[in-house]
Design an enzyme around this catalytic site. Structure first.
Site, PDB file in Angstrom:
ATOM      1  N   ARG A  74       0.861  -1.182   0.000  1.00  0.00           N
ATOM      2  CA  ARG A  74       0.000   0.000   0.000  1.00  0.00           C
ATOM      3  C   ARG A  74       0.895   1.229   0.000  1.00  0.00           C
ATOM      4  O   ARG A  74       1.553   1.539   0.997  1.00  0.00           O
ATOM      5  CB  ARG A  74      -0.924   0.002   1.223  1.00  0.00           C
ATOM      6  CG  ARG A  74      -1.951  -1.110   1.212  1.00  0.00           C
ATOM      7  CD  ARG A  74      -2.852  -1.013   0.009  1.00  0.00           C
ATOM      8  NE  ARG A  74      -3.990  -1.922   0.099  1.00  0.00           N
ATOM      9  CZ  ARG A  74      -4.860  -2.094  -0.874  1.00  0.00           C
ATOM     10  NH1 ARG A  74      -4.730  -1.440  -2.015  1.00  0.00           N
ATOM     11  NH2 ARG A  74      -5.873  -2.934  -0.727  1.00  0.00           N
ATOM     12  N   ALA A  86     -11.160  -7.087   0.141  1.00  0.00           N
ATOM     13  CA  ALA A  86     -12.025  -5.900   0.082  1.00  0.00           C
ATOM     14  C   ALA A  86     -11.903  -5.260  -1.292  1.00  0.00           C
ATOM     15  O   ALA A  86     -10.922  -5.472  -2.000  1.00  0.00           O
ATOM     16  CB  ALA A  86     -11.638  -4.900   1.166  1.00  0.00           C
ATOM     17  N   GLU A 103     -15.150  -9.738  -4.654  1.00  0.00           N
ATOM     18  CA  GLU A 103     -13.788  -9.534  -4.157  1.00  0.00           C
ATOM     19  C   GLU A 103     -13.218 -10.795  -3.514  1.00  0.00           C
ATOM     20  O   GLU A 103     -12.031 -11.077  -3.642  1.00  0.00           O
ATOM     21  CB  GLU A 103     -13.754  -8.364  -3.168  1.00  0.00           C
ATOM     22  CG  GLU A 103     -13.991  -7.013  -3.805  1.00  0.00           C
ATOM     23  CD  GLU A 103     -12.924  -6.614  -4.815  1.00  0.00           C
ATOM     24  OE1 GLU A 103     -11.761  -7.057  -4.676  1.00  0.00           O
ATOM     25  OE2 GLU A 103     -13.244  -5.858  -5.752  1.00  0.00           O
ATOM     26  N   GLU A 107      -9.786 -11.948  -5.113  1.00  0.00           N
ATOM     27  CA  GLU A 107      -8.557 -11.763  -4.340  1.00  0.00           C
ATOM     28  C   GLU A 107      -8.008 -13.050  -3.745  1.00  0.00           C
ATOM     29  O   GLU A 107      -6.796 -13.178  -3.590  1.00  0.00           O
ATOM     30  CB  GLU A 107      -8.767 -10.718  -3.247  1.00  0.00           C
ATOM     31  CG  GLU A 107      -8.949  -9.328  -3.810  1.00  0.00           C
ATOM     32  CD  GLU A 107      -8.853  -8.228  -2.775  1.00  0.00           C
ATOM     33  OE1 GLU A 107      -8.826  -8.524  -1.558  1.00  0.00           O
ATOM     34  OE2 GLU A 107      -8.796  -7.056  -3.184  1.00  0.00           O
ATOM     35  N   GLU A 153      -1.503  -6.330  -6.498  1.00  0.00           N
ATOM     36  CA  GLU A 153      -1.932  -7.689  -6.173  1.00  0.00           C
ATOM     37  C   GLU A 153      -1.034  -8.753  -6.808  1.00  0.00           C
ATOM     38  O   GLU A 153      -1.219  -9.944  -6.553  1.00  0.00           O
ATOM     39  CB  GLU A 153      -3.378  -7.901  -6.617  1.00  0.00           C
ATOM     40  CG  GLU A 153      -4.368  -7.040  -5.838  1.00  0.00           C
ATOM     41  CD  GLU A 153      -5.800  -7.238  -6.298  1.00  0.00           C
ATOM     42  OE1 GLU A 153      -6.012  -7.866  -7.357  1.00  0.00           O
ATOM     43  OE2 GLU A 153      -6.695  -6.762  -5.599  1.00  0.00           O
TER      44      GLU A 153
END
Length: 198
Positions: A74, A86, A103, A107, A153
């Site tokens: 991040r 999320a 999601e 994910e 990701e």
């Protein structure tokens, strides 16, 4: 002496102040920055904030009371922090539950047969208008397809961690993601109440 408030009466209260002026000061790729001039009481306030589409998040719980957590980079915090699956409410007309389901599949390649709402939270009420809707997903199984991942990701790390260990990490300050913290604590309380009710 303060007056005793009935617990059910304790709630956030919506307010609709007079907005004298509203300007988008920055249009971004994902969200915008808004500047409002607001008349509140006797004062005129100028407030700048991130106008956010909102998000949905998932506490995916298995039969061993473990939850799936992901670690990814991040940039604003310069960390690879631990999170729960999320995503933004960025599909027109898609309800938060459908976003959460999407999601979870995208994910961590999972689906769930049982979905329960956990909590909805304001993440940073002094700086943005984001609301995150959290759901508890159970009766998990592998998604029919594995999703390709890119950007932040691309090197996502997925782990199954005991819910109690996640809460210990939150309390100890090793996990500082607010959505993860709210979701884990809410899920633990839901489980406690379910088991107390027998």
């Amino acid at each position: 002496m303060t007056e005793h408030i009935v617990p059910e009466a304790l709630r956030d209260e919506p307010v609709t102040p007079h907005v004298a002026a509203a300007d988008r000061v920055y249009a971004g790729r994902v969200w915008n920055v808004q500047r409002d001039v607001v008349r509140y009481g006797r004062d005129e306030l100028v407030r700048e904030y991130v106008a956010h589409p909102g998000a949905a998040a998932v506490v995916a719980l298995d039969d061993e009371d473990r939850i799936v957590v992901i670690q990814q980079y991040r940039h604003p915090i310069r960390h690879r922090d631990w999170e729960i699956p999320a995503g933004l409410l960025d599909v027109e007309g898609e309800p938060p539950l459908a976003t959460a389901q999407r999601e979870l599949a995208e994910e961590v390649d999972l689906t769930a047969a049982r979905w329960d709402p956990l909590v909805s939270i304001f993440t940073t009420p002094g700086g943005n208008d984001e609301v995150v809707h959290l759901f508890l997903a159970r009766d998990l199984s592998a998604a029919p397809e594995v999703h390709a991942r890119g950007e932040e990701e691309a090197d996502i790390r997925v782990e199954w961690v005991a819910l109690t260990d996640v809460i210990d990490a939150v309390i100890a300050g090793r996990f500082r993601n607010g959505i993860l913290a709210a979701g884990a604590l809410a899920a633990a309380e839901v489980l406690r109440r379910e088991r107390a009710d027998g």
